[in-house]
Every structure is written in C-alpha cells, then in structure tokens.
Design an enzyme around this catalytic site. Structure first.
Site, mmCIF file in Angstrom:
data_model
loop_
_atom_site.group_PDB
_atom_site.id
_atom_site.type_symbol
_atom_site.label_atom_id
_atom_site.label_comp_id
_atom_site.label_asym_id
_atom_site.label_seq_id
_atom_site.Cartn_x
_atom_site.Cartn_y
_atom_site.Cartn_z
ATOM 1 N N LYS A 116 20.885 -19.715 11.110
ATOM 2 C CA LYS A 116 22.024 -18.772 10.966
ATOM 3 C C LYS A 116 22.367 -17.624 12.559
ATOM 4 O O LYS A 116 23.417 -17.455 12.387
ATOM 5 C CB LYS A 116 21.094 -17.586 10.067
ATOM 6 C CG LYS A 116 21.129 -18.226 8.872
ATOM 7 C CD LYS A 116 22.127 -17.285 7.643
ATOM 8 C CE LYS A 116 22.321 -17.997 5.950
ATOM 9 N NZ LYS A 116 22.682 -16.983 5.233
ATOM 10 N N LYS A 198 24.050 -29.868 3.665
ATOM 11 C CA LYS A 198 24.296 -28.619 2.754
ATOM 12 C C LYS A 198 25.130 -28.603 2.712
ATOM 13 O O LYS A 198 25.746 -28.523 3.155
ATOM 14 C CB LYS A 198 22.878 -27.912 2.872
ATOM 15 C CG LYS A 198 22.781 -27.162 2.144
ATOM 16 C CD LYS A 198 21.816 -26.111 2.068
ATOM 17 C CE LYS A 198 22.814 -24.775 2.321
ATOM 18 N NZ LYS A 198 21.867 -24.098 1.494
ATOM 19 N N LYS A 201 28.288 -22.402 0.921
ATOM 20 C CA LYS A 201 28.964 -21.182 0.165
ATOM 21 C C LYS A 201 29.795 -21.182 1.941
ATOM 22 O O LYS A 201 30.970 -20.926 1.507
ATOM 23 C CB LYS A 201 29.332 -20.422 -0.467
ATOM 24 C CG LYS A 201 27.511 -19.719 -0.577
ATOM 25 C CD LYS A 201 27.769 -18.489 -1.743
ATOM 26 C CE LYS A 201 26.258 -18.155 -2.435
ATOM 27 N NZ LYS A 201 25.482 -18.021 -1.756
HETATM 28 P P1 ATP Z 1 25.420 -19.655 2.109
HETATM 29 O O1 ATP Z 1 26.280 -20.948 2.239
HETATM 30 O O2 ATP Z 1 26.122 -18.536 2.276
HETATM 31 O O3 ATP Z 1 23.976 -19.594 3.032
HETATM 32 P P2 ATP Z 1 23.877 -21.255 0.569
HETATM 33 O O4 ATP Z 1 24.960 -21.443 -0.380
HETATM 34 O O5 ATP Z 1 22.937 -21.521 0.797
HETATM 35 O O6 ATP Z 1 24.158 -19.679 0.869
HETATM 36 P P3 ATP Z 1 22.056 -18.580 -1.544
HETATM 37 O O7 ATP Z 1 22.626 -17.326 -1.742
HETATM 38 O O8 ATP Z 1 21.398 -18.803 -0.109
HETATM 39 O O9 ATP Z 1 23.384 -19.774 -0.965
HETATM 40 O O10 ATP Z 1 21.098 -19.798 -2.739
HETATM 41 C C1 ATP Z 1 20.865 -19.208 -3.644
HETATM 42 C C2 ATP Z 1 20.402 -20.430 -4.867
HETATM 43 O O11 ATP Z 1 21.040 -21.635 -4.562
HETATM 44 C C3 ATP Z 1 19.443 -20.718 -3.195
HETATM 45 O O12 ATP Z 1 17.869 -20.731 -4.537
HETATM 46 C C4 ATP Z 1 19.510 -22.313 -3.058
HETATM 47 O O13 ATP Z 1 18.471 -22.897 -2.910
HETATM 48 C C5 ATP Z 1 20.286 -22.508 -3.801
HETATM 49 N N1 ATP Z 1 21.232 -23.757 -2.915
HETATM 50 C C6 ATP Z 1 22.001 -23.431 -1.796
HETATM 51 N N2 ATP Z 1 23.306 -24.232 -1.217
HETATM 52 C C7 ATP Z 1 22.400 -25.999 -1.916
HETATM 53 C C8 ATP Z 1 22.348 -26.578 -2.063
HETATM 54 N N3 ATP Z 1 24.019 -27.349 -1.547
HETATM 55 N N4 ATP Z 1 22.012 -27.475 -3.023
HETATM 56 C C9 ATP Z 1 21.289 -27.466 -4.470
HETATM 57 N N5 ATP Z 1 20.830 -26.436 -4.448
HETATM 58 C C10 ATP Z 1 21.264 -25.255 -3.168
#
Ligand code: ATP
Ligand code: LTN
Length: 334
Positions: A116, A198, A201
């Site tokens: 980040k 990965k 969002k």
């Molecule tokens: P950002 O993209 O803004 O960094 P994020 O999509 O990683 O956010 P978070 O709010 O940080 O979302 O994560 C919420 C939950 O979703 C956490 O438990 C995280 O481990 C899970 N998660 C996020 N992305 C994935 C993915 N691609 N596959 C499986 N689990 C995920």
C-alpha cells in the site's frame, strides 16, 4: 445438560467500496455459516479505511452500504453482533497500549504496508504503518478465539498473536491468543485480468473483479473476457494455468463440485462453455444477495436499530477488557 461455551469469532471488512467476489468467497460468505456454532462479532472497519484517502461523504455512504451488504450476505443480527468499528472507542484506546508492545521492525515487515505504501507513495501515513496494531486491538479487545479471513490477512494475524503473547508475558495472562480461520478453498481468489494477482476492489481495471452488485450482463461479460491460456483444456493446475484454475475455484465454491467433477463436465468443450457456466453460477448465487441488499438499504430505521444494538453490546464487552488492560498497565484509577 450443561452447555459448552461457544468459541468467539471476530472479523472485519473495510468500507472501501462494494465487496468483490474475492471478499465474498474468502471471507463474508463464511461468516454467515459460522453463526450457529460460534458467538460471532462482525464489524465494518471504517477506522482502517482512512489509512488511504477517503472522501468523508462517500465513506459515510459506503459504511452504511457495507452494513446492508453484510446483512444481505446472511449476517443475522439475531445471531451475531454487527457494528461499526468507530462506534466502539475501546478499539482505538487498546490500539495505543498495544502499539507500545509492538516493535517498529515487525511492522516494517508487513507486506500489506509495503504494497500500500508503494501504491499510495504520496500518503505513507503513520496509520498505514500501525494498521496491524489496530487490527490486533479489534481482535484482542473481545478476546476472540478465531478470526475468519482470506489468506492475505495471515501475516496480520500472526502479528496479533505475537502482540497478545508479548503483552501476556510482560504483564500477566490477559488476552486470548487468536487463531486464524482460513478456508481451504477460495482463500485467495485471483484477478480475472491478471490471475497471478489477488482480486482486489481497489484495482483500477474494472474487468479484474466481480462486484457483488454487478448486473448479470456485466458478470457474464467480465467472465467471458477473463484471461486464461491457449491450450483449451479445463484442468486444475494453479502454477501452469492460473486463469483457468482460478475460474475452477470460483465455480467449485459456487456449485460445491470438486475439481475432478468440473474437469469431467467440461472435457472436450471449449473455454466458452466453461466461462458461461462459471458466470451463470455466480449470477445465480448473487441474485438473492442483490435483492436483499436493495430491500435492506431502503430500510433506514432497521439499519440504525441493528447498529445501535450492535454498538451497545460490543462496547459492553470491549470496555470490560479495556479496563482490565488499563489496570495491568498501571494507569491510575479514580
Ligand atoms: P482493498 O482492495 O481495498 O485493499 P480488499 O478487497 O483486500 O480491499 P478488505 O476489506 O481488506 O478487502 O478484506 C476483507 C476480507 O476479504 C479479508 O478477510 C480479506 O482477507 C478477504 N479478501 C480480500 N480479497 C480477497 C481475495 N481476492 N480472495 C479471498 N479473500 C479475499
Ligand atoms: N485488515 C482486514 C480488515 C480488518 C479485520 C480486522 C479482519 C480490520 N480489522 C479484525 C479481521 C479482524 C482486511 O481485510 N484488510
């Protein structure tokens, strides 16, 4: 018969946008399934969200939407506590105490911080650096036993365990040392555009992710465009065929079919049929979530009621743990 005390679960998600299919499969979908067997607390992590720049009006809206989406995904406020992180001041208060039991060096090793800070090079703020300490406080302030998250949060959980153990040995046994709860399948859903990354969002490329509120035709289009390979064989081989393997994981999580059954189902067929089937399985799973979401979001009074109740209960639990910590730390009491 004496009832065994249920183990406690805590997890959170940031209100940084509509949840992706990765958030859903890796985390949120499992939260609902745990509600009968555990005492569950789920929160929308708005304090964590401001570690990257947010527009205040948007953050407020996205927080409300995140709560509605969690409810639509099956979190039942009759069974679980659902609340917003900033409504429970003890998280921030404990975070300060824990930051004094956390080393600069261990925070420097966090890969999410490195990623980040590279991505937001103009805003490498102290909150981004101490993010994992607040996350440890989120968990430890409830003495949670288990934390269901996607694979990307494993390192943060390791840190929370280390901080808990350190505090316990520096002072006296205080915190439960939490265990990660990472699903075997779907803990890391990959980007549809770059399957070695990965699904996230905050990806700039909207074709890289499926959002839970995407319309059926958008879902179909994104899966049709998903990057695969040129050998035309539906076979699970994550190293060699990351795109196809990711689609197989998604399809398996949606339908419950194992990889062998999926390989048999699409033997001799092209990727076109396979991608359509994956898209249709996702569309079918998300249809009821989308309908529920619209209904719940429109019911402002209900949402407020859920959050007030959630905050009151969460504060009651967290304050007890915090006052114990304050005593142990040697803060004078009046
Ligand atoms: P950002 O993209 O803004 O960094 P994020 O999509 O990683 O956010 P978070 O709010 O940080 O979302 O994560 C919420 C939950 O979703 C956490 O438990 C995280 O481990 C899970 N998660 C996020 N992305 C994935 C993915 N691609 N596959 C499986 N689990 C995920
Ligand atoms: N850092 C998490 C969100 C989060 C969380 C938590 C998860 C904040 N506090 C406590 C589990 C427990 C993320 O998914 N990025």
């Amino acid at each position: 018969m004496e009832q065994e005390k249920k183990k406690r679960i805590l997890s959170g998600i940031q209100p940084t946008g509509t949840f992706t299919l990765g958030n859903y499969i890796g985390a949120v979908r499992n939260w609902g399934k745990l509600q009968d067997d555990y005492e569950c607390l789920y929160m929308v992590a708005d304090l964590h969200a401001i570690t990257v720049r947010q527009n205040p009006a948007d953050l407020r809206r996205m927080t409300r939407e995140a709560v509605a989406l969690l409810l639509a995904c099956g979190i039942d406020p009759e069974k679980s506590l659902l609340f917003v992180q900033s409504h429970v001041p003890a998280h921030s208060q404990l975070s300060w105490v824990l930051s004094c039991s956390t080393q600069f060096g261990e925070l420097s090793r966090m890969t999410q911080f490195k990623d980040k800070s590279a991505k937001h090079a103009d805003n490498v703020n102290a909150g981004l650096f101490t993010y994992p300490v607040l996350m440890a406080a989120d968990i430890l302030v409830y003495n949670a036993d288990l934390v269901p998250v996607g694979a990307d949060q494993k390192q943060h959980l390791e840190l929370a365990r280390n901080v808990a153990q350190r505090f316990n040995s520096q002072y006296s046994p205080t915190f439960t040392v939490p265990d990660p709860y990472i699903a075997k399948a779907g803990a890391k859903i990959m980007s549809l555009a770059e399957p070695e990354k990965k699904m996230s969002k905050s990806d700039e490329n909207a074709n890289a992710f499926i959002l839970l509120l995407d319309e059926p035709d958008a879902i179909l289009r994104k899966f049709k465009r998903a990057v695969t390979d040129s050998d035309g064989e539906v076979r699970y081989a994550p190293e060699e065929k990351p795109g196809v393997s990711n689609l197989m994981t998604i399809y398996s999580c949606m339908t419950g079919k194992d990889f062998a059954a999926i390989e048999a189902e699409f033997a001799g067929k092209g990727y076109g049929d396979f991608k359509t089937a994956v898209a249709e399985s996702v569309i079918a799973e998300l249809a009821p979530v989308q309908a529920e979401y619209k209904r719940i979001l429109a019911d402002k009074a209900y949402l407020e009621g859920v959050l007030k109740e959630g905050a009151a209960h969460a504060n009651a639990i967290a304050d007890r743990v915090l006052s114990k910590v304050y005593r142990k730390a040697g803060f004078m009491q009046l």
